[in-house]
Design a protein around this motif. Structure first.
Motif, mmCIF file in Angstrom:
data_model
loop_
_atom_site.group_PDB
_atom_site.id
_atom_site.type_symbol
_atom_site.label_atom_id
_atom_site.label_comp_id
_atom_site.label_asym_id
_atom_site.label_seq_id
_atom_site.Cartn_x
_atom_site.Cartn_y
_atom_site.Cartn_z
ATOM 1 N N HIS A 44 -53.177 18.822 25.397
ATOM 2 C CA HIS A 44 -52.522 19.715 24.439
ATOM 3 C C HIS A 44 -53.463 20.076 23.289
ATOM 4 C CE1 HIS A 44 -48.475 20.014 26.097
ATOM 5 N NE2 HIS A 44 -48.601 18.745 26.466
ATOM 6 N N GLU A 45 -54.305 19.135 22.876
ATOM 7 C CA GLU A 45 -55.284 19.446 21.833
ATOM 8 C C GLU A 45 -56.228 20.550 22.303
ATOM 9 O OE1 GLU A 45 -58.769 17.311 19.118
ATOM 10 O OE2 GLU A 45 -57.994 16.293 20.896
ATOM 11 N N ALA A 46 -56.682 20.447 23.546
ATOM 12 C CA ALA A 46 -57.591 21.462 24.089
ATOM 13 C C ALA A 46 -56.895 22.815 24.212
ATOM 14 C CB ALA A 46 -58.126 21.005 25.442
ATOM 15 N N ILE A 47 -55.656 22.806 24.646
ATOM 16 C CA ILE A 47 -54.908 24.059 24.755
ATOM 17 C C ILE A 47 -54.810 24.737 23.383
ATOM 18 C CG2 ILE A 47 -52.565 24.969 25.093
ATOM 19 C CD1 ILE A 47 -52.367 23.003 27.495
ATOM 20 N N HIS A 48 -54.545 23.960 22.358
ATOM 21 C CA HIS A 48 -54.420 24.539 21.015
ATOM 22 C C HIS A 48 -55.775 24.925 20.420
ATOM 23 C CE1 HIS A 48 -50.298 23.005 21.296
ATOM 24 N NE2 HIS A 48 -50.031 23.922 20.389
ATOM 25 N N GLY A 49 -56.868 24.465 21.036
ATOM 26 C CA GLY A 49 -58.190 24.875 20.579
ATOM 27 C C GLY A 49 -58.493 26.335 20.861
ATOM 28 N N ASP A 50 -57.824 26.905 21.885
ATOM 29 C CA ASP A 50 -57.992 28.328 22.214
ATOM 30 C C ASP A 50 -56.769 28.761 22.998
ATOM 31 O OD1 ASP A 50 -58.762 30.895 22.815
ATOM 32 O OD2 ASP A 50 -60.372 30.321 24.198
ATOM 33 N N LEU A 51 -55.718 29.121 22.284
ATOM 34 C CA LEU A 51 -54.437 29.409 22.928
ATOM 35 C C LEU A 51 -54.501 30.597 23.874
ATOM 36 C CD1 LEU A 51 -52.056 28.843 19.884
ATOM 37 C CD2 LEU A 51 -52.121 27.477 21.989
ATOM 38 N N LYS A 52 -55.435 31.498 23.673
ATOM 39 C CA LYS A 52 -55.516 32.698 24.507
ATOM 40 C C LYS A 52 -56.510 32.549 25.655
ATOM 41 C CE LYS A 52 -52.364 34.639 22.177
ATOM 42 N NZ LYS A 52 -51.010 34.685 22.796
ATOM 43 N N HIS A 53 -56.981 31.328 25.866
ATOM 44 C CA HIS A 53 -57.904 31.093 26.988
ATOM 45 C C HIS A 53 -57.175 31.357 28.303
ATOM 46 C CE1 HIS A 53 -61.645 29.219 28.509
ATOM 47 N NE2 HIS A 53 -60.886 28.921 29.539
ATOM 48 N N GLY A 54 -57.766 32.181 29.158
ATOM 49 C CA GLY A 54 -57.139 32.493 30.430
ATOM 50 C C GLY A 54 -57.057 31.276 31.343
ATOM 51 N N CYS A 55 -55.986 31.191 32.088
ATOM 52 C CA CYS A 55 -55.789 30.037 32.976
ATOM 53 C C CYS A 55 -56.654 30.106 34.226
ATOM 54 C CB CYS A 55 -54.326 29.957 33.405
ATOM 55 S SG CYS A 55 -53.211 29.336 32.138
ATOM 56 N N MET A 56 -56.599 31.216 34.920
ATOM 57 C CA MET A 56 -57.161 31.253 36.261
ATOM 58 C C MET A 56 -58.543 31.885 36.274
ATOM 59 S SD MET A 56 -55.681 32.931 39.769
ATOM 60 C CE MET A 56 -56.344 34.525 39.336
ATOM 61 N N GLY A 57 -59.582 31.047 36.216
ATOM 62 C CA GLY A 57 -60.936 31.542 36.395
ATOM 63 C C GLY A 57 -61.226 31.824 37.867
ATOM 64 N N ARG A 58 -62.364 32.437 38.130
ATOM 65 C CA ARG A 58 -62.701 32.787 39.505
ATOM 66 C C ARG A 58 -62.939 31.557 40.375
ATOM 67 N NH1 ARG A 58 -67.255 33.766 36.446
ATOM 68 N NH2 ARG A 58 -69.180 32.745 37.121
ATOM 69 N N SER A 59 -63.163 30.416 39.741
ATOM 70 C CA SER A 59 -63.409 29.182 40.495
ATOM 71 C C SER A 59 -62.132 28.452 40.868
ATOM 72 C CB SER A 59 -64.297 28.233 39.682
ATOM 73 O OG SER A 59 -65.540 28.817 39.385
ATOM 74 N N ALA A 60 -60.973 28.973 40.464
ATOM 75 C CA ALA A 60 -59.712 28.247 40.681
ATOM 76 C C ALA A 60 -59.457 27.892 42.149
ATOM 77 C CB ALA A 60 -58.548 29.047 40.102
ATOM 78 N N PRO A 61 -59.612 28.813 43.104
ATOM 79 C CA PRO A 61 -59.361 28.426 44.498
ATOM 80 C C PRO A 61 -60.281 27.311 44.983
ATOM 81 C CG PRO A 61 -59.361 30.811 44.276
ATOM 82 C CD PRO A 61 -59.877 30.268 42.984
ATOM 83 N N ALA A 62 -61.565 27.362 44.593
ATOM 84 C CA ALA A 62 -62.500 26.312 45.004
ATOM 85 C C ALA A 62 -62.133 24.981 44.354
ATOM 86 C CB ALA A 62 -63.929 26.701 44.626
ATOM 87 N N ARG A 63 -61.676 25.015 43.106
ATOM 88 C CA ARG A 63 -61.264 23.771 42.435
ATOM 89 C C ARG A 63 -60.064 23.141 43.150
ATOM 90 N NH1 ARG A 63 -64.334 23.690 37.922
ATOM 91 N NH2 ARG A 63 -64.659 25.627 36.756
ATOM 92 N N LEU A 64 -59.107 23.967 43.518
ATOM 93 C CA LEU A 64 -57.936 23.446 44.221
ATOM 94 C C LEU A 64 -58.332 22.881 45.580
ATOM 95 C CD1 LEU A 64 -54.964 22.913 44.615
ATOM 96 C CD2 LEU A 64 -54.640 25.345 45.162
ATOM 97 N N THR A 65 -59.211 23.564 46.282
ATOM 98 C CA THR A 65 -59.668 23.068 47.586
ATOM 99 C C THR A 65 -60.363 21.728 47.448
ATOM 100 O OG1 THR A 65 -59.910 25.332 48.426
ATOM 101 C CG2 THR A 65 -61.135 23.595 49.571
ATOM 102 N N ARG A 66 -61.234 21.578 46.430
ATOM 103 C CA ARG A 66 -61.906 20.301 46.206
ATOM 104 C C ARG A 66 -60.908 19.205 45.854
ATOM 105 N NH1 ARG A 66 -66.135 23.355 43.940
ATOM 106 N NH2 ARG A 66 -65.277 23.205 41.831
ATOM 107 N N ALA A 67 -59.948 19.546 44.998
ATOM 108 C CA ALA A 67 -58.953 18.553 44.592
ATOM 109 C C ALA A 67 -58.173 18.048 45.800
ATOM 110 C CB ALA A 67 -58.010 19.158 43.556
ATOM 111 N N LEU A 68 -57.795 18.944 46.684
ATOM 112 C CA LEU A 68 -57.033 18.525 47.862
ATOM 113 C C LEU A 68 -57.883 17.707 48.825
ATOM 114 C CD1 LEU A 68 -54.864 21.683 48.548
ATOM 115 C CD2 LEU A 68 -54.122 19.473 47.642
#
Length: 255
Positions: free
Chosen positions: A210-234
């Protein structure tokens, strides 16, 4: 003349650090993916430090390629980084910085939080970042480093993976999709427990998220690396036999 610093990977982040080193008076030798690390290490066998600034998708290969004569002077800065990553490559006690600023081509660096640093080259990194007006601080011990690395992983993976489902920015995610954020975060922390081999302090980590979220509230959630991150996590979840229901549901819908 000061001993040179080797920078492996001259993308946006590597270039920020290289500029800081140059302003401190250190010569900088860049190493691109076309260059042979071993050849460079014959010319520069004992540089002041070796900053590995390749992307997280290339870090395993890069670390395995590090010449043995450089292994006692490594600096790492990747997302999704944990002690097992450098330990598996035979690297002991690198300096590590958890980077909390974003640098995109043609844009100034944007700070979310001060970047924590740990290791013998901490002061070098602190001073280099100060030269380019980026805040940082030095950690006291390796336990705090592990917390900071897990916190960054929690932020990156939670916002990216939840972003596949809802898009938007981190403020909207935390305020309008709280249940989804918490479910993704819980799955991510299950994976982090497996990767670190220890039970994370989830209450503290969620406060850190939550501290990080409040550090830049308008930071976009889904970067171009999101699918690769999810694949690695799984892939890690599969290794550990973890259920991670929310991550699997998002993968079925969006991968």
């Amino acid at each position: 003349m000061k001993s040179p610093i080797v920078v492996v990977g001259l993308g946006e982040l590597g270039s920020v650090f290289a500029r800081g080193f140059l302003r401190l008076g250190f010569p900088v030798q860049g190493v691109t993916r076309e260059m042979d690390y071993q050849v460079v290490s014959e010319v520069l066998p004992r540089p002041q430090a070796v900053l590995v600034a390749v992307g997280e998708g290339d870090i395993a290969t890069a670390l395995q390629s590090v010449p043995s004569k450089w292994k006692d002077r490594i600096i790492l800065l990747q997302n999704e980084l944990l002690p097992r990553d450098w330990q598996n490559a035979g690297i002991k006690d690198p300096t590590v910085v958890s980077v909390w600023f974003e640098k995109k081509k043609g844009m100034d660096s944007k700070v979310v939080l001060p970047s924590p640093i740990y290791g013998k080259h901490s002061r070098l990194i602190f001073d280099a970042l100060a030269q380019v007006d980026l805040p940082s601080f030095i950690l006291d011990n390796s336990e705090e480093l592990e917390y900071e690395l897990v916190r960054k992983n929690l932020y990156i993976l939670t916002t990216n993976i939840a972003g596949l489902e809802v898009g938007g920015d981190v403020e909207a995610l935390s305020q309008q999709h709280t249940a989804l954020m918490n479910e993704v975060a819980s799955d991510v922390l299950d994976i982090q427990d497996y990767l670190t081999g220890s039970k994370c302090d989830r209450e503290r980590l969620m406060e850190g998220l939550h501290e990080a979220i409040h550090g830049d509230l308008k930071h976009g959630c889904m970067g171009r690396s999101a699918p690769a991150r999810l694949t690695r996590a799984l892939s890690f979840a599969d290794q550990a036999g973890l259920e991670v229901k929310t991550l699997r549901r998002i993968a079925e819908a969006h991968l």
